[in-house]
Enzyme design. Structure first.
Site, PDB file in Angstrom:
ATOM      1  CG  LEU A   1       7.447  -5.461 -10.334  1.00  0.00           C
ATOM      2  CD1 LEU A   1       6.094  -4.887 -10.711  1.00  0.00           C
ATOM      3  CD2 LEU A   1       7.860  -6.543 -11.318  1.00  0.00           C
TER       4      LEU A   1
ATOM      5  CE1 TYR B   1       5.488   1.930   4.149  1.00  0.00           C
ATOM      6  CE2 TYR B   1       3.734   0.495   3.401  1.00  0.00           C
ATOM      7  CZ  TYR B   1       5.059   0.712   3.668  1.00  0.00           C
ATOM      8  OH  TYR B   1       5.971  -0.303   3.458  1.00  0.00           O
TER       9      TYR B   1
ATOM     10  CE1 TYR C   1      11.944  -2.528   0.532  1.00  0.00           C
ATOM     11  CE2 TYR C   1      11.752  -4.248   2.197  1.00  0.00           C
ATOM     12  CZ  TYR C   1      12.363  -3.099   1.716  1.00  0.00           C
ATOM     13  OH  TYR C   1      13.396  -2.528   2.421  1.00  0.00           O
TER      14      TYR C   1
ATOM     15  CB  THR D   1      -0.952   0.019   1.213  1.00  0.00           C
ATOM     16  OG1 THR D   1      -0.164  -0.002   2.420  1.00  0.00           O
ATOM     17  CG2 THR D   1      -1.905  -1.156   1.187  1.00  0.00           C
TER      18      THR D   1
ATOM     19  N   GLY E   1       3.339  -3.160  -5.198  1.00  0.00           N
ATOM     20  CA  GLY E   1       2.564  -1.944  -5.060  1.00  0.00           C
ATOM     21  C   GLY E   1       1.852  -1.596  -6.357  1.00  0.00           C
ATOM     22  CB  ALA E   2      -0.920  -1.640  -7.931  1.00  0.00           C
ATOM     23  NE  ARG E   3       0.394   6.615  -7.539  1.00  0.00           N
ATOM     24  CZ  ARG E   3       0.972   7.787  -7.826  1.00  0.00           C
ATOM     25  NH1 ARG E   3       2.172   7.810  -8.375  1.00  0.00           N
ATOM     26  NH2 ARG E   3       0.348   8.908  -7.566  1.00  0.00           N
TER      27      ARG E   3
ATOM     28  CD  GLN F   1       0.247   1.175 -11.725  1.00  0.00           C
ATOM     29  OE1 GLN F   1      -0.211   1.338 -10.594  1.00  0.00           O
ATOM     30  NE2 GLN F   1       1.142   1.995 -12.241  1.00  0.00           N
TER      31      GLN F   1
ATOM     32  CE  LYS G   1       3.628  -2.508 -18.177  1.00  0.00           C
ATOM     33  NZ  LYS G   1       2.474  -2.276 -17.268  1.00  0.00           N
TER      34      LYS G   1
END
Length: 315
Positions: free
Chosen positions: A205, A57, A202, A20, A278-280, A284, A213
């Site tokens: 990527l 966070y 963690y 998160t 993690g992703a927003r 993703q 990308k």
């Protein structure tokens, strides 16, 4: 989605854990709450039942967001959070694992998450100014009272894990691990494999570098910490991206993206039940989820290791 047990627990977690930090608005640019909500719900739809957060966070915001958005779904979700980085009104951070702070921080996390018990409570970073015995005594009280189910650590050395284990079972160590940073392969992972401790990687990527990308140095939003990292300096980044390009034919052979290939590489250890991604935005997390269930051949693993051999012990 495949699921694995965190060793020494009854926690059966998805191989992809939703991290998160990116939706906290802290160190990763601005956050859109509606995008965060959609991403959380899409993760659940795709079979993710494991969410990792921390009290710092967004200075409590990520926990509040989970508490609000998960709602009744929390009963089917494994929630991990962390303690140990205290902040002031100006947002300055300091290590703090003093007993009274750990207990107070846990109470605050429970309120923000809107739960009665934290499934996995992790010491975020070691605190050299607080004896381990004092910190672990506070954690023992939280376990005995039912407010914490299992205890883990994050960014701990073997020596620190051994010391903490004298007082309570330590079921996980959350560490940075990717093709760009393989130093934990030297000692941390072998120790975990021998002791039956789970590793939760963690930055798998590589802060987005290993997605396949990126073509050039990205333009980061104001407040995105990545703009200050050495790994994103032009010459070094372009050299790394040449290596990433060589992963694309392997990904094609498996019918997956480079991101999914890299995630599968990280999941190959028996001590790794889940990787934190993690992703927003929903797309993703969709891409990342397909990294679960891919079994890489030893030949391909060895080739990927050889490509990034200099990252063993680097950084």
């Amino acid at each position: 989605m495949r699921y694995s047990k965190i060793h020494k627990t009854e926690l059966n977690v998805s191989e992809i854990c939703f991290g998160t930090w990116p939706i906290s608005g802290h160190g990763m640019g601005k956050v859109n709450e509606e995008d965060a909500r959609k991403t959380i719900y899409r993760a659940i739809d795709l079979g993710i039942n494991f969410f990792d957060t921390a009290d710092m966070y967004g200075f409590g915001y990520a926990e509040e967001l989970l508490g609000k958005k998960l709602g009744s779904k929390k009963q089917d979700i494994v929630i991990a959070t962390k303690v140990g980085l205290e902040w002031d009104l100006a947002g300055n951070l300091r290590n703090n694992l003093k007993p009274d702070y750990v207990i107070r921080a846990c109470e605050d996390s429970l309120k923000r998450l809107k739960v009665d018990q934290i499934d996995l409570y992790q010491l975020h970073w070691p605190d050299p100014d607080t004896p381990m015995s004092e910190t672990m005594e506070a954690l023992s009280m939280l376990v005995e009272s039912g407010k914490v189910r299992f205890v883990g650590v994050s960014n701990f050395s073997i020596e620190q894990m051994v010391e903490a284990s004298h007082y309570l079972p330590i079921v996980t160590n959350q560490v940075e691990y990717s093709l760009l940073d393989r130093k934990v392969e030297k000692e941390i992972i072998p120790y975990a494999e021998s002791e039956g401790t789970s590793i939760l990687p963690y930055k798998v990527l590589g802060r987005g570098i290993l997605t396949g990308k990126l073509k050039e140095v990205p333009r980061f939003e104001k407040g995105d910490w990545r703009s200050e990292e050495e790994i994103f300096q032009k010459d070094r980044l372009l050299q790394t991206l040449k290596l990433v390009e060589q992963l694309k034919p392997i990904a094609t052979d498996y019918g997956c993206t480079v991101s999914q290939l890299v995630i599968a590489w990280s999941l190959r250890w028996k001590s790794v039940p889940s990787v934190i991604i993690g992703a927003r935005r929903p797309e993703q997390i969709e891409d990342s989820c397909l990294g679960s269930g891919i079994n890489l051949s030893s030949a391909d693993v060895n080739y990927m290791n050889s490509l990034f051999s200099e990252s063993v012990g680097a950084y």
